[in-house]
Design an enzyme around this catalytic site. Sequence first.
Site, PDB file in Angstrom:
ATOM      1  N   ARG A  53       0.841  -1.206   0.000  1.00 16.88           N
ATOM      2  CA  ARG A  53       0.000   0.000   0.000  1.00 16.88           C
ATOM      3  C   ARG A  53       0.877   1.257   0.000  1.00 16.88           C
ATOM      4  O   ARG A  53       0.546   2.252  -0.651  1.00 16.88           O
ATOM      5  CB  ARG A  53      -0.941   0.004   1.197  1.00 16.88           C
ATOM      6  CG  ARG A  53      -2.049  -1.035   1.107  1.00 16.88           C
ATOM      7  CD  ARG A  53      -3.029  -0.888   2.254  1.00 16.88           C
ATOM      8  NE  ARG A  53      -3.725   0.372   2.205  1.00 16.88           N
ATOM      9  CZ  ARG A  53      -4.191   1.035   3.272  1.00 16.88           C
ATOM     10  NH1 ARG A  53      -4.000   0.543   4.490  1.00 16.88           N
ATOM     11  NH2 ARG A  53      -4.832   2.177   3.121  1.00 16.88           N
TER      12      ARG A  53
ATOM     13  N   CYS B 225      -0.556   6.659   8.909  1.00 14.54           N
ATOM     14  CA  CYS B 225      -0.910   5.368   8.331  1.00 14.54           C
ATOM     15  C   CYS B 225      -2.024   5.620   7.335  1.00 14.54           C
ATOM     16  O   CYS B 225      -1.977   6.600   6.591  1.00 14.54           O
ATOM     17  CB  CYS B 225      -1.328   4.393   9.435  1.00 14.54           C
ATOM     18  SG  CYS B 225      -2.654   5.003  10.498  1.00 14.54           S
TER      19      CYS B 225
END
Length: 284
Positions: free
Chosen positions: A184, A241
């Site tokens: 990701r 994040c």
Amino acid sequence: MPYTTLISATELAAHLEDPHWVVIDCRHDLADPDAGSRAYAAGHIAGARFAHLDTALSDKRPAADGSFRGRHPLPGREDFIDTLRRWGVRHDAQVVAYDAQGGMFAARLWWMLRWVGHAQAAVLDGGLPAWQALGLPLSLDPVAPAPGDIALQAPLVATVDAGQVLANIGQPSRVVLDARAPDRFRGENETLDPVGGHIPGAKNRFFKDNLQADGRFKEAGQLRREFSALVDDPAKAIAQCGSGVTACHNLLAMEVAGLRGAALYPGSWSEWCADSRRPVARGA
């Protein structure tokens, strides 16, 4: 002695009857938001309250100007204090948070308690699997605590906003640590947010790299060595994040390692990528 980072299942079991201790179940599944409450109903540590990530630990309303604040924006500090009081948290309480995902969600509650000035907060190391591995029981009993008296105090942690992160790109004086999985981070296999990639200049520290194979945190020395390879000055680090949740896992790991002072970017990638004017980097 208060616990301020991690606590073992054995240590928690020894204090479970202490009225000054409050245990909070933070189990969750990003793909199935009701999974945590179902798991709690099927069995929880005796006396534990349940904290839903989407409602108790987040406030998904937009900002005052209508802008998107990310997938799990923080509630107001006073609103969170009200939630803690409903859970029966007193000013002198030892709070222990647990989940079944290696602290992935419990660390968010740990950080939020510090955010409202409550230092006596710890995460159950290894979570519910560590508890059950010792043969310790679960309960089906409902929990109805008397209201607590915790009061808002000065924060013990720092936050930064998107503007501060953006300004840092042009003249980088702070290291941004991205807690998402490496794919990701590179912009691959993005299923949670509409844009793949990362904040330019960020370094990747996957939160699961903080754990041993058994789901417990690595020892302090090893964590210190690993984070020190990425960050020269922890007080100048920014943790982020996807939505401000697993970044708290890195902040907890840094605290365990004695590397204190890093700030959280609560909106994280989900807020960042919602504005096309903000730059995006891809690849390693």
